[in-house]
Design an enzyme around this catalytic site. Sequence first.
Site, PDB file in Angstrom:
ATOM      1  N   TYR A 253      -9.987  72.551 -59.706  1.00 39.60           N
ATOM      2  CA  TYR A 253      -8.601  72.067 -59.732  1.00 39.60           C
ATOM      3  C   TYR A 253      -7.785  72.560 -60.921  1.00 39.60           C
ATOM      4  CZ  TYR A 253      -8.762  68.340 -63.332  1.00 39.60           C
ATOM      5  OH  TYR A 253      -8.828  67.630 -64.504  1.00 39.60           O
TER       6      TYR A 253
ATOM      7  N   THR B  27      -9.209  65.376 -43.164  1.00 37.75           N
ATOM      8  CA  THR B  27      -8.355  64.231 -43.439  1.00 37.75           C
ATOM      9  C   THR B  27      -8.271  63.436 -42.139  1.00 37.75           C
ATOM     10  OG1 THR B  27      -7.030  65.475 -45.051  1.00 37.75           O
ATOM     11  CG2 THR B  27      -6.054  63.464 -44.140  1.00 37.75           C
TER      12      THR B  27
ATOM     13  N   GLU C 295     -10.466  58.332 -49.762  1.00 37.57           N
ATOM     14  CA  GLU C 295      -9.265  57.842 -50.417  1.00 37.57           C
ATOM     15  C   GLU C 295      -8.443  57.044 -49.412  1.00 37.57           C
ATOM     16  OE1 GLU C 295      -8.453  61.079 -53.972  1.00 37.57           O
ATOM     17  OE2 GLU C 295      -7.237  61.209 -52.150  1.00 37.57           O
TER      18      GLU C 295
ATOM     19  N   GLN D 225     -13.930  69.587 -56.348  1.00 38.72           N
ATOM     20  CA  GLN D 225     -12.580  69.407 -56.885  1.00 38.72           C
ATOM     21  C   GLN D 225     -12.553  69.577 -58.406  1.00 38.72           C
ATOM     22  OE1 GLN D 225     -10.997  65.491 -56.153  1.00 38.72           O
ATOM     23  NE2 GLN D 225      -9.055  65.907 -57.176  1.00 38.72           N
TER      24      GLN D 225
ATOM     25  N   ARG E 297     -10.518  63.189 -67.855  1.00 40.88           N
ATOM     26  CA  ARG E 297     -10.071  63.669 -69.171  1.00 40.88           C
ATOM     27  C   ARG E 297     -10.133  62.524 -70.182  1.00 40.88           C
ATOM     28  NH1 ARG E 297      -6.257  65.056 -65.463  1.00 40.88           N
ATOM     29  NH2 ARG E 297      -4.812  63.478 -66.291  1.00 40.88           N
TER      30      ARG E 297
ATOM     31  N   ASP F 120       0.050  66.008 -49.425  1.00 44.78           N
ATOM     32  CA  ASP F 120      -0.530  64.782 -49.964  1.00 44.78           C
ATOM     33  C   ASP F 120       0.000  64.554 -51.373  1.00 44.78           C
ATOM     34  OD1 ASP F 120      -2.108  62.519 -49.659  1.00 44.78           O
ATOM     35  OD2 ASP F 120      -3.789  63.419 -50.710  1.00 44.78           O
TER      36      ASP F 120
ATOM     37  N   LYS G 242     -10.578  69.247 -50.935  1.00 47.87           N
ATOM     38  CA  LYS G 242      -9.766  68.343 -50.126  1.00 47.87           C
ATOM     39  C   LYS G 242      -9.547  68.838 -48.692  1.00 47.87           C
ATOM     40  CE  LYS G 242      -8.119  65.324 -53.294  1.00 47.87           C
ATOM     41  NZ  LYS G 242      -8.066  63.854 -53.130  1.00 47.87           N
TER      42      LYS G 242
ATOM     43  N   ASP H 135      -8.129  60.471 -46.986  1.00 47.56           N
ATOM     44  CA  ASP H 135      -8.199  61.828 -47.518  1.00 47.56           C
ATOM     45  C   ASP H 135      -9.583  62.032 -48.139  1.00 47.56           C
ATOM     46  OD1 ASP H 135      -7.409  64.373 -48.362  1.00 47.56           O
ATOM     47  OD2 ASP H 135      -6.709  63.616 -50.290  1.00 47.56           O
TER      48      ASP H 135
ATOM     49  N   GLU I 186      -5.201  55.735 -48.028  1.00 44.68           N
ATOM     50  CA  GLU I 186      -3.811  56.155 -48.142  1.00 44.68           C
ATOM     51  C   GLU I 186      -3.000  55.679 -46.945  1.00 44.68           C
ATOM     52  OE1 GLU I 186      -2.988  60.168 -49.161  1.00 44.68           O
ATOM     53  OE2 GLU I 186      -4.888  60.489 -50.200  1.00 44.68           O
TER      54      GLU I 186
ATOM     55  N   TYR J  41       0.486  61.836 -54.928  1.00 40.15           N
ATOM     56  CA  TYR J  41      -0.377  61.270 -55.967  1.00 40.15           C
ATOM     57  C   TYR J  41       0.445  60.190 -56.661  1.00 40.15           C
ATOM     58  CZ  TYR J  41      -3.755  61.858 -59.908  1.00 40.15           C
ATOM     59  OH  TYR J  41      -4.724  61.708 -60.874  1.00 40.15           O
TER      60      TYR J  41
ATOM     61  N   HIS K  12      -4.090  54.526 -59.851  1.00 42.93           N
ATOM     62  CA  HIS K  12      -5.050  55.569 -59.466  1.00 42.93           C
ATOM     63  C   HIS K  12      -4.955  56.777 -60.393  1.00 42.93           C
ATOM     64  CE1 HIS K  12      -7.464  58.284 -57.044  1.00 42.93           C
ATOM     65  NE2 HIS K  12      -6.440  59.131 -56.977  1.00 42.93           N
TER      66      HIS K  12
ATOM     67  N   GLU L  37     -13.173  55.747 -58.370  1.00 39.58           N
ATOM     68  CA  GLU L  37     -12.732  54.673 -59.264  1.00 39.58           C
ATOM     69  C   GLU L  37     -13.667  53.476 -59.220  1.00 39.58           C
ATOM     70  OE1 GLU L  37      -8.158  54.229 -59.009  1.00 39.58           O
ATOM     71  OE2 GLU L  37      -8.825  55.189 -57.146  1.00 39.58           O
TER      72      GLU L  37
ATOM     73  N   ARG M 224     -15.614  65.460 -54.848  1.00 39.76           N
ATOM     74  CA  ARG M 224     -15.198  65.371 -56.245  1.00 39.76           C
ATOM     75  C   ARG M 224     -15.841  66.441 -57.134  1.00 39.76           C
ATOM     76  NH1 ARG M 224     -10.564  62.608 -55.771  1.00 39.76           N
ATOM     77  NH2 ARG M 224     -10.883  60.512 -54.939  1.00 39.76           N
TER      78      ARG M 224
ATOM     79  N   THR N 190      -3.959  58.237 -53.048  1.00 36.67           N
ATOM     80  CA  THR N 190      -4.807  57.055 -53.092  1.00 36.67           C
ATOM     81  C   THR N 190      -4.036  55.828 -53.546  1.00 36.67           C
ATOM     82  OG1 THR N 190      -6.710  58.432 -53.623  1.00 36.67           O
ATOM     83  CG2 THR N 190      -6.930  56.091 -54.040  1.00 36.67           C
TER      84      THR N 190
END
Length: 405
Positions: free
Chosen positions: A240, A253, A195, A236, A138, A122, A249, A229, A197, A124, A129, A354, A233, A340
């Site tokens: 992560y 899927t 997500e 994750q 962050r 997968d 994740k 996907d 995709e 990114y 996104h 989001e 969260r 995504t």
Amino acid sequence: MTQVTRPTWVEGAAGSLFDIDNLPYGVFTHDDEPPRVGVRIGDQVVDLAPVAASEMLEIAHVFEEPSLNPLLALGRPAWSAIRTWLTALLTDETERDLVGPSLVPLAEVAMRMPFEVADYVDFYCSLDHASNVGRIFRPDDEPLKPNWRHLPAGYHGRAGTVVVSGTGVRRPSGQSKAPGAAGPGYGPSSRLDMEAELGFVVGAPSELGSRVGVDAFADHVFGVTLLNDWSARDIQAWEYVPLGPFLGKSFATSVAGWVTPLDALAAAHVDLPGQDPEPLDYLRVGPGAGFDIDLEVVLNGETVSRPPYASMYWSPAQMLAHLTVNGASLRTGDLFGSGTISGPAPEQRGSLLELSWGGTEPFTVAGQERTFLQDGDTVTLRATAPGTGGGRIGLGEVTGTVLPG
């Protein structure tokens, strides 16, 4: 690109999203018979095995299989030849007597997982996104990491948990750490997400130690499928750093029951939005490397987002080139996701993370404020693209309902 083709004789198919310029493949069952390969035309499924046998095609056996993999393994020349054969059968009125008995109403079939997934990667690849997620996770740092504009970032997922549309998705459990807590706890995810995709299905393999260049994308990739996907969260966010997505994740899927061949998307090619800085040589692509595909995210019957695939920063050819640049081999049935799909506008965001801005800005569905997924929620992804006949074609939808943990 408009292709002049005679209209199909299949009733109700002409002018639909599944007209003669589409012809996606899937695996279906009917009346408790063994699963086998079919192609969709309108609201009918062509049972290809008996038709191919009647025509005494050398490759007739691939349509008797419970997976598209034998068909995928034939390679680009065979894929194109089969598409030409199907188009002729479904537009020539004299073929009605041959094909008609093998037409099965879509409402009477059950779709199975269309292909056996060899490996799942997968990516990114949406600038919008990635920027949104960076700002959410962050807020005090730059939203994009320094490498993001230099390579299509991705992670290796779990092939065994890729499921076909309609399969229920069990809410996963795992470790997560609440803000301000001294340490993590264990339990069902409280921030379950989806997500939107696009998935790319590999047919022709490559040798270990070789690379697949951007110009060889269509030689190896058979087609596309909508992909959801599912993402926990809270799990994750805790796991992560430093190695990226893992248990948040890998639990599920979802993919559509239909795979749309690349040939059906010949009129959907568009230029990428622009890449700055210019990629390294092995990632450089020319005009038309992107796809004009419009997605729709439906939550419990209500459309909550319309992500545009045309806004994606990295193209699928670049994803494939980067996936193999270290010599990693491709196998028939490999699946790689775009990551995504999100556009620049709030209503074009392809994840609930989001849409709710990390749970801080609820959105409304059926009069209720929502953030992340609740048990019993049903998510459906739909998409359309320009067809070679001048209208639009539809990708097979993918749907899943959240089951309690």
